[in-house]
Motif scaffolding. Structure first.
Motif, PDB file in Angstrom:
ATOM      1  N   ASP A 158       0.825  -1.217   0.000  1.00  0.00           N
ATOM      2  CA  ASP A 158       0.000   0.000   0.000  1.00  0.00           C
ATOM      3  C   ASP A 158       0.852   1.256   0.000  1.00  0.00           C
ATOM      4  O   ASP A 158       1.730   1.426   0.858  1.00  0.00           O
ATOM      5  N   ALA A 188      -1.855   6.323   0.301  1.00  0.00           N
ATOM      6  CA  ALA A 188      -2.494   7.571  -0.143  1.00  0.00           C
ATOM      7  C   ALA A 188      -3.925   7.301  -0.585  1.00  0.00           C
ATOM      8  O   ALA A 188      -4.252   7.379  -1.777  1.00  0.00           O
ATOM      9  N   HIS A 219     -18.607   9.522   5.916  1.00  0.00           N
ATOM     10  CA  HIS A 219     -20.050   9.521   6.146  1.00  0.00           C
ATOM     11  C   HIS A 219     -20.778   8.601   5.172  1.00  0.00           C
ATOM     12  O   HIS A 219     -20.261   8.241   4.124  1.00  0.00           O
ATOM     13  N   VAL A 275       4.009  -0.183  -5.536  1.00  0.00           N
ATOM     14  CA  VAL A 275       4.316  -1.176  -6.575  1.00  0.00           C
ATOM     15  C   VAL A 275       4.741  -0.424  -7.836  1.00  0.00           C
ATOM     16  O   VAL A 275       4.006   0.415  -8.340  1.00  0.00           O
ATOM     17  N   ASN A 278     -12.644   1.467  -6.265  1.00  0.00           N
ATOM     18  CA  ASN A 278     -12.704   2.578  -7.210  1.00  0.00           C
ATOM     19  C   ASN A 278     -11.880   2.362  -8.480  1.00  0.00           C
ATOM     20  O   ASN A 278     -12.127   3.024  -9.492  1.00  0.00           O
ATOM     21  N   ALA A 316     -18.001   3.856  -6.562  1.00  0.00           N
ATOM     22  CA  ALA A 316     -18.104   3.126  -5.285  1.00  0.00           C
ATOM     23  C   ALA A 316     -17.734   4.018  -4.103  1.00  0.00           C
ATOM     24  O   ALA A 316     -16.689   4.672  -4.102  1.00  0.00           O
TER      25      ALA A 316
END
Ligand SMILES: Cc1cc2nc3c(=O)[nH]c(=O)nc-3n(C[C@H](O)[C@H](O)[C@H](O)COP(=O)(O)OP(=O)(O)OC[C@H]3O[C@@H](n4cnc5c(N)ncnc54)[C@H](O)[C@@H]3O)c2cc1C
Length: 335
Positions: free
Chosen positions: A47, A50, A60, A93, A292, A298
């Motif tokens: 990961d 970000a 929310h 990556v 996403n 999404a």
């Protein structure tokens, strides 16, 4: 829009081949990893730290977690993945590609991080999210995720009844106007030179939405980090507390070129996504996508759910491959 990067405690990369490399540790990647780790799969999340909603102070619209800071949700998620033996590695990556399969035909992927570390995995889940591309308006980017927003469901309630502006970027902006009009009676639509057809004009007028056609020069701050308003080309300041902007949504694919993922451009300059089918299958053997990166609309809940479903399908594919390999070994043993 360059994302904010957070640093957190990283696990070490294992030397041995792992069942699944998850690229991206947002809601999609971490929920995929959770399902896989709970299925006793060795899983490593790589990961860059970000996530898309990093600028937001609270998440929310998702039950139970509504109002929780995004960073806290991810911290809890990483802990849960690690509790089941999954690893979360902070790193970018830089290259990922298919490697030579095993003697029994099981797939292998070679993954290289930007700092030179490498990993071999049997399957890959791409959960790299997307990048919001803002129009080039001076001052706009500085307020992204706070005074400048894109989503009525993420931030709308918090700015209800406030003076809100819509900064037009394309056809999606008119749709935006209807949604934000639901939240405030004080709405200004800045056309930025784009024409408005008479029917839309009439509909705006009927809902009390003011239209400003003078070109926008810059987005002005109040000196304390909040938005002051929109400065027009003629020098006028139209005071606004919030600006809604429909961004172009671009799946993040840097470093993944070697996977030859199918990219789909969406109509109306909405953006581009990694095309996928059932449960995030990409059509590239051994590679799934969730969140996403494939579903540009999404929200956190949908991204997490897609990651979980992809994780379950990857586990099933691995179970079939394990059984194929066991059968070959059993037949060889019995001659
Ligand atoms: C300002 C803002 C506020 C939002 N507020 C809400 C809200 O209130 N409620 C809600 O439901 N949704 C909200 N959203 C939407 C939410 O951000 C997304 O639904 C969610 O982040 C999608 O999760 P994801 O896992 O697909 O991607 P992300 O959360 O973006 O995670 C992707 C991860 O992949 C990593 N990555 C990318 N490329 C690489 C690479 N090559 N190598 C390693 N890692 C990589 C990134 O660093 C990132 O950590 C908001 C969005 C924005 C922009």
């Amino acid at each position: 829009m360059s994302a904010q990067t957070s640093r957190y405690q990283s696990d070490a990369l294992p030397a041995e081949t792992v069942d699944v490399a998850v690229i991206g540790g947002g809601p999609a990647g971490l929920n995929g990893a959770l399902i896989l780790a709970r299925s006793r799969r060795s899983v490593v999340v790589i990961d860059g730290g970000a996530p898309r909603n990093a600028p937001a102070t609270a998440m929310h619209g998702f039950i139970v977690l509504d109002g929780t800071p995004p960073a806290e949700i991810l911290e809890r998620a990483r802990r849960q993945v690690r509790d089941y033996g999954g690893r979360v590695v902070l790193g970018e990556v830089a290259a990922a590609e298919p490697a030579a399969p095993t003697a029994t035909g099981d797939l292998r992927f070679a993954i290289a991080l930007a700092d030179g570390r490498t990993l071999t995995a049997r399957r890959v889940l791409v959960a790299t999210g997307l990048r919001d591309v803002l129009p080039e308006v001076p001052g706009l980017a500085e307020h992204w995720g706070r005074g400048v927003v894109h989503c009525p469901y993420c931030h709308g309630w918090e700015v209800r009844d406030e003076p809100i502006g819509i900064l037009a970027t394309g056809p999606a902006s008119v749709h935006h106007a209807w949604l934000f009009r639901q939240l405030t009676g004080d709405l200004v639509y800045f056309t930025r030179g784009a024409g408005l057809d008479p029917e839309t004009r009439a509909r705006f007028a009927a809902r009390g939405i003011r239209v400003v056609e003078t070109d926008v020069k810059e987005i002005a701050g109040d000196g304390d980090g909040a938005l002051a308003g929109v400065r027009l080309a003629d020098g006028t300041l139209v005071k606004r507390r919030v600006l809604a902007v429909a961004t172009r949504l671009e799946a993040r694919t840097e470093g993944l070129e070697g996977l030859a993922l199918p990219i789909e451009e969406l109509p109306g300059d909405l953006g581009r996504r990694i095309a996928s089918g059932t449960a995030g299958a990409t059509g590239i053997p051994g590679v799934w996508v969730a969140g996403n990166a494939t579903d540009l609309m999404a929200q956190v809940g949908a991204a997490a759910a897609a990651g979980a479903l992809a994780g379950a399908h990857i586990n099933a594919a691995l179970a079939a491959a394990d059984t194929d390999a066991a059968l070959v070994a059993a037949r060889q043993a019995t001659g």
